[in-house]
Design a protein around this motif. Sequence first.
Motif, PDB file in Angstrom:
ATOM      1  N   GLU A  49      14.756  19.826 -11.919  1.00  0.00           N
ATOM      2  CA  GLU A  49      13.966  19.207 -13.027  1.00  0.00           C
ATOM      3  C   GLU A  49      14.781  18.609 -14.078  1.00  0.00           C
ATOM      4  OE1 GLU A  49      10.354  20.584 -14.148  1.00  0.00           O
ATOM      5  OE2 GLU A  49       9.231  20.371 -12.370  1.00  0.00           O
ATOM      6  N   HIS A  73       7.484  11.725   5.008  1.00  0.00           N
ATOM      7  CA  HIS A  73       6.829  12.018   3.727  1.00  0.00           C
ATOM      8  C   HIS A  73       7.142  11.151   2.782  1.00  0.00           C
ATOM      9  CE1 HIS A  73       5.009  14.760   0.702  1.00  0.00           C
ATOM     10  NE2 HIS A  73       6.396  14.417   0.098  1.00  0.00           N
ATOM     11  N   TRP A 107      14.804  17.599  -0.121  1.00  0.00           N
ATOM     12  CA  TRP A 107      13.165  17.985  -0.514  1.00  0.00           C
ATOM     13  C   TRP A 107      13.212  18.364  -2.016  1.00  0.00           C
ATOM     14  CZ3 TRP A 107       8.989  17.073   1.913  1.00  0.00           C
ATOM     15  CH2 TRP A 107       9.068  16.908   3.315  1.00  0.00           C
ATOM     16  N   GLN A 108      14.181  19.066  -2.527  1.00  0.00           N
ATOM     17  CA  GLN A 108      14.089  19.516  -3.858  1.00  0.00           C
ATOM     18  C   GLN A 108      13.967  18.189  -4.845  1.00  0.00           C
ATOM     19  OE1 GLN A 108      17.417  22.293  -4.738  1.00  0.00           O
ATOM     20  NE2 GLN A 108      16.874  23.713  -3.113  1.00  0.00           N
ATOM     21  N   ARG A 158      10.442  16.489  -4.451  1.00  0.00           N
ATOM     22  CA  ARG A 158       9.333  17.267  -4.876  1.00  0.00           C
ATOM     23  C   ARG A 158       9.274  17.403  -6.557  1.00  0.00           C
ATOM     24  NH1 ARG A 158       5.708  17.624  -1.105  1.00  0.00           N
ATOM     25  NH2 ARG A 158       6.241  18.919   0.664  1.00  0.00           N
ATOM     26  N   LEU A 166      11.041  14.653   6.322  1.00  0.00           N
ATOM     27  CA  LEU A 166      11.243  14.286   4.900  1.00  0.00           C
ATOM     28  C   LEU A 166      11.531  12.756   4.881  1.00  0.00           C
ATOM     29  CD1 LEU A 166      11.886  14.553   1.871  1.00  0.00           C
ATOM     30  CD2 LEU A 166      14.309  15.011   2.382  1.00  0.00           C
ATOM     31  N   GLU A 220       8.430  13.779  -7.677  1.00  0.00           N
ATOM     32  CA  GLU A 220       6.767  13.911  -7.513  1.00  0.00           C
ATOM     33  C   GLU A 220       6.315  14.493  -8.649  1.00  0.00           C
ATOM     34  OE1 GLU A 220       6.642  13.709  -2.658  1.00  0.00           O
ATOM     35  OE2 GLU A 220       6.160  15.648  -3.625  1.00  0.00           O
ATOM     36  N   GLY A 221       6.864  15.739  -9.015  1.00  0.00           N
ATOM     37  CA  GLY A 221       6.081  16.451 -10.285  1.00  0.00           C
ATOM     38  C   GLY A 221       6.298  15.920 -11.347  1.00  0.00           C
TER      39      GLY A 221
END
Length: 411
Positions: free
Chosen positions: A76, A149, A113-114, A117, A146, A120-121
């Motif tokens: 993040e 997705h 994936w990290q 995600r 992935l 997205e957040g």
Amino acid sequence: MSAELIDGAVLILEDRVTTGSVRIEGGRITGIDVARDGASVIPGKGRILAPAFVDIHGDAFEHQLMPRPGVMVGTEAALLETDRQLAANGIATAYHALTLSWEPGLRSVETGWQVVRALEGLRHRLTADNLIQLRWETFCLEAEPLIAHVLAGPDRPALAFNDHTTAALLHPEIAVHDRPFDHVAEYPVTDLSANGFLDKMGERAKRSHMTTADFVALIARVWARRPEVPSHIERIAALARAHGAPMLSHDDSQVETRSFYRRLGAKVAEFPMHERVFLAAHAAGDPIVLGAPNAMRGGSHLGSPGAAQMIARGLCDILASDYYYPAILGAMVRLHADRVAPLAELWRLVSVNPARAMGLTDRGRIAPGQRADLVLLDWPQGHAPAPLRTWVSGRGGYSALPAERTPEYTT
């Protein structure tokens, strides 16, 4: 969102450079040289107002994820810092080239994936449009969940086909820009025990936190998958077509390679490695992407064709940041100084052309009805420019007004 009018700036329009004003409201450009009509005025005299950049391939975010070799930081925090860098460099739309490889570490599916995600957040906290280019290593069969997705998500991604596995295993007597079509039957493979190959794999092993021996054993196991790769490519391409995702092929060295991926729907040629591929892509109407660092530096660090030469020949349609976000503006400076093309024509390479290639018809131009994705530049004659303000859909994404006025830009 209150209306603003940027007044008296030098405007880079799609077909010309002129002086005027631009009114924005509700995230859109509502007029050029129109009445103030209650809008707050932003002085633009002596500045340049241009469409903000649309970057369709940038992997400089990796430097935030891994600021030193082997040192990873929080995803993040890295992406928030990346977002600030985008806005500060005039980039309103960025496709992060997210490499999905069979290699462990930075470019692994796990890291992918990290990043997905985290984006997205963070969606509602980010300034620029942070989109994803699924930079898929075609030997990485594990990436399919992935990819599926991301393709099914709300932010329309792009899909780029990469085959660095085949390139890595190429026999050293053949230059990488002359390597055969990836799926040719008798591909010339190097000796996996040769010192030169071991040295080259040693660098990649460090990035993956592996010994050289273990990494070579891994790439040998991956190479054994080769018979499965073409059908897997067909399946992933069909999935991308079903979702309407734009597709690109990366580092094509043969006309046959470009034709193979075009047939699958990959209409964009990204970083072609040989003149024959440029010519074939241009003849087919495929947009051609090159790296802005190539143009800014005056040549490719890999020995690929020079961007300036290809632009002058009409064989480059788009420049992307590649590994360095400031390179987009830097490329405009170098190409303009070298008189490769008029400024309005050059700016299309980093705004409307990449937007169109990605199917983004709402941005990339200063025109009524377009998204108010704009960058205001301080560009003193004979000096390097600096973004002063960046708007993303009319929102103030970046502002850094200098303490004193600098010499004005003149057309």
